[in-house]
Write an enzyme that holds these catalytic residues in place. Structure first.
Site, mmCIF file in Angstrom:
data_model
loop_
_atom_site.group_PDB
_atom_site.id
_atom_site.type_symbol
_atom_site.label_atom_id
_atom_site.label_comp_id
_atom_site.label_asym_id
_atom_site.label_seq_id
_atom_site.Cartn_x
_atom_site.Cartn_y
_atom_site.Cartn_z
ATOM 1 N N THR A 71 0.837 -1.209 0.000
ATOM 2 C CA THR A 71 0.000 0.000 0.000
ATOM 3 C C THR A 71 0.869 1.254 0.000
ATOM 4 O O THR A 71 0.636 2.183 -0.779
ATOM 5 C CB THR A 71 -0.920 -0.004 1.251
ATOM 6 O OG1 THR A 71 -1.717 -1.182 1.202
ATOM 7 C CG2 THR A 71 -1.815 1.220 1.292
ATOM 8 N N ALA A 200 6.262 -8.300 1.092
ATOM 9 C CA ALA A 200 6.932 -9.574 1.401
ATOM 10 C C ALA A 200 5.969 -10.662 1.861
ATOM 11 O O ALA A 200 6.217 -11.846 1.649
ATOM 12 C CB ALA A 200 7.987 -9.340 2.482
ATOM 13 N N CYS A 328 -9.829 -7.384 1.638
ATOM 14 C CA CYS A 328 -10.328 -6.067 2.022
ATOM 15 C C CYS A 328 -11.850 -6.013 1.957
ATOM 16 O O CYS A 328 -12.466 -5.233 2.648
ATOM 17 C CB CYS A 328 -9.789 -4.996 1.094
ATOM 18 S SG CYS A 328 -8.069 -5.201 0.783
HETATM 19 C C1 LIG Z 1 -2.529 -6.253 -5.681
HETATM 20 C C2 LIG Z 1 -2.279 -5.723 -4.310
HETATM 21 N N1 LIG Z 1 -1.783 -4.493 -4.162
HETATM 22 C C3 LIG Z 1 -1.531 -3.973 -2.957
HETATM 23 C C4 LIG Z 1 -1.784 -4.691 -1.817
HETATM 24 C C5 LIG Z 1 -1.505 -4.056 -0.480
HETATM 25 O O1 LIG Z 1 -0.401 -4.657 0.126
HETATM 26 P P1 LIG Z 1 -0.129 -4.477 1.709
HETATM 27 O O2 LIG Z 1 -1.283 -5.119 2.390
HETATM 28 O O3 LIG Z 1 1.169 -5.154 1.942
HETATM 29 O O4 LIG Z 1 -0.055 -3.031 1.982
HETATM 30 C C6 LIG Z 1 -2.320 -5.981 -1.908
HETATM 31 C C7 LIG Z 1 -2.637 -6.761 -0.693
HETATM 32 O O5 LIG Z 1 -3.639 -7.441 -0.606
HETATM 33 C C8 LIG Z 1 -2.568 -6.520 -3.200
HETATM 34 O O6 LIG Z 1 -3.075 -7.740 -3.360
#
Ligand SMILES: Cc1ncc(COP(=O)(O)O)c(C=O)c1O
Length: 379
Positions: A71, A200, A328
């Protein structure tokens, strides 16, 4: 039996990764910015990790900026694009992860950035012709942000094709590679791309750590002001053990990548065929061709029945953990924005099965048995 088939949400930590991290949680605790021996020890561990990650991507170590995950890396690419590169228009799609989608909306609503959405084909793939039309239509400085592998339906884009278009129209190119990093090989010298992202925990590394790759010819400053960590791009004491764990997870992923690809793809194909045999009217969401679909994700739609709203709940109480869309949306009443964009995936019960290298055929058979029992119960 407990069966975890939600590896697109997150993967279990590899015990070898934990072993690599442990010394940096215990005896090597120095602040990497300290100039004494304790600090030099941990600074060195971060720079070795950066070099290792860069080598796997055929990138320069200075092009890797460690972040708190996908994110933050997505935010940094889009926001720095606007602040530092003078981007005035973002072209993206309506099936991006919210880390991109909501950031683009925020930049539109608060910074007057024009946001345009590329059309999708029936199968959820980006309509490349429409992308070219959009790119050729405006002289505003543009960033294209399109994800490499979709976390809900698994569709893969060709980074090369999109990069060539961006180059032709002088647009910056960011790709959210959170679902593909650690699962496919990247060669950043072979493809012209400004930003890619990593988390990661999607490939058996720790949560809360990732990176943004920034092409050395793309001059951004910082999103997080503060100290001069991460070459001034991101202030704040580094997530030392997370970074060490990320690099170890990258190493394991790359050492065995082809072997994992073949075995995980085998499990996906097996599950898909068994489900199709069991329920001929089942819909496979997104792309079916394995060349253009993540081997870790199988998204299907079960036909609606009086029971189908309880489908995920019933799988859960029988020990099978899957997702209704992405993590989410699974915990909220909001339907998936990705499936809403697919014409064939309406009025049915979506289920995402996602696999990792610890998934076994016995687990798939157990999950299939539970699905079979649920489908067999008379309404
Ligand atoms: C395609 C994609 N982008 C971004 C994210 C966000 O990653 P993080 O949860 O490590 O911030 C996710 C996590 O589900 C994802 O699947």
């Amino acid at each position: 039996m407990n069966v975890y088939l939600d590896n697109a949400a997150t993967t279990p930590l590899d015990p070898l990764v934990l072993d690599a991290m442990m010394p940096y949680m215990t005896e090597h605790f120095g602040n990497p910015s300290s100039t004494h021996a304790f600090g030099r020890k941990t600074k060195n561990a971060i720079e070795i990790s950066r070099k290792k990650v860069a080598d796997y991507l055929n990138a320069e170590p200075s092009e890797i900026i460690f972040t708190s995950g996908g994110t933050e890396a997505d935010n940094m690419a889009l926001r720095c694009g606007v602040m530092d590169l003078g981007v005035k228009r973002i072209i993206t799609s309506c099936i991006e992860h919210h880390a991109v989608g909501h950031t683009a909306e925020h930049l539109r609503d608060h910074f007057n950035i024009q946001v345009e959405y590329v059309k999708l084909n029936q199968d959820g793939h980006v309509n490349v012709q429409h992308l070219e039309e959009l790119l050729s239509n405006d002289s505003l400085k543009t960033m294209v942000s399109l994800m490499h592998g979709n976390n809900e339906i698994g569709n893969l884009i060709s980074l090369e094709a999109i990069s060539n278009l961006c180059k032709k129209y002088k647009a910056y190119f960011h790709s959210d590679t959170v679902q593909t990093m650690g699962h496919y090989r990247f060669d950043m010298k072979a493809i012209d791309i400004d930003f890619v992202t990593c988390a990661a925990h999607k490939f058996h590394g720790p949560k809360g750590v990732g990176f943004l790759y920034i092409n050395k010819n793309t001059p951004i400053e910082y999103m997080m002001s503060g100290g001069s960590q991460e070459r001034g791009h991101r202030g704040g004491t580094e997530n030392l053990y997370g970074i060490v764990g990320l690099a170890k997870a990258m190493e394991i992923a790359h050492d065995h990548m082809e072997e994992h690809q073949v075995s995980i793809q085998g499990l996906k194909t097996y599950m898909k065929e068994q489900l199709q045999e069991m329920i001929p009217s089942i819909i496979i969401n997104g792309e079916e061709n394995s060349e253009r679909s993540l081997y870790t994700v199988l998204s299907v739609c079960f036909p609606l029945s009086e029971r189908s709203s309880m489908f995920l709940f019933n799988l859960d109480i029988n020990g099978v953990c899957v997702s209704g869309g992405s993590a989410c949306t699974a915990g909220s009443n909001v339907g998936s924005h990705v499936l809403a964009a697919l014409p064939n995936s309406q009025n049915c019960q979506p289920v995402r099965f996602s696999f990792g290298r610890f998934t076994t055929k016995e687990e798939i058979d157990y999950a299939l048995d539970k699905v079979r029992e649920m489908v067999a119960i008379p309404v």
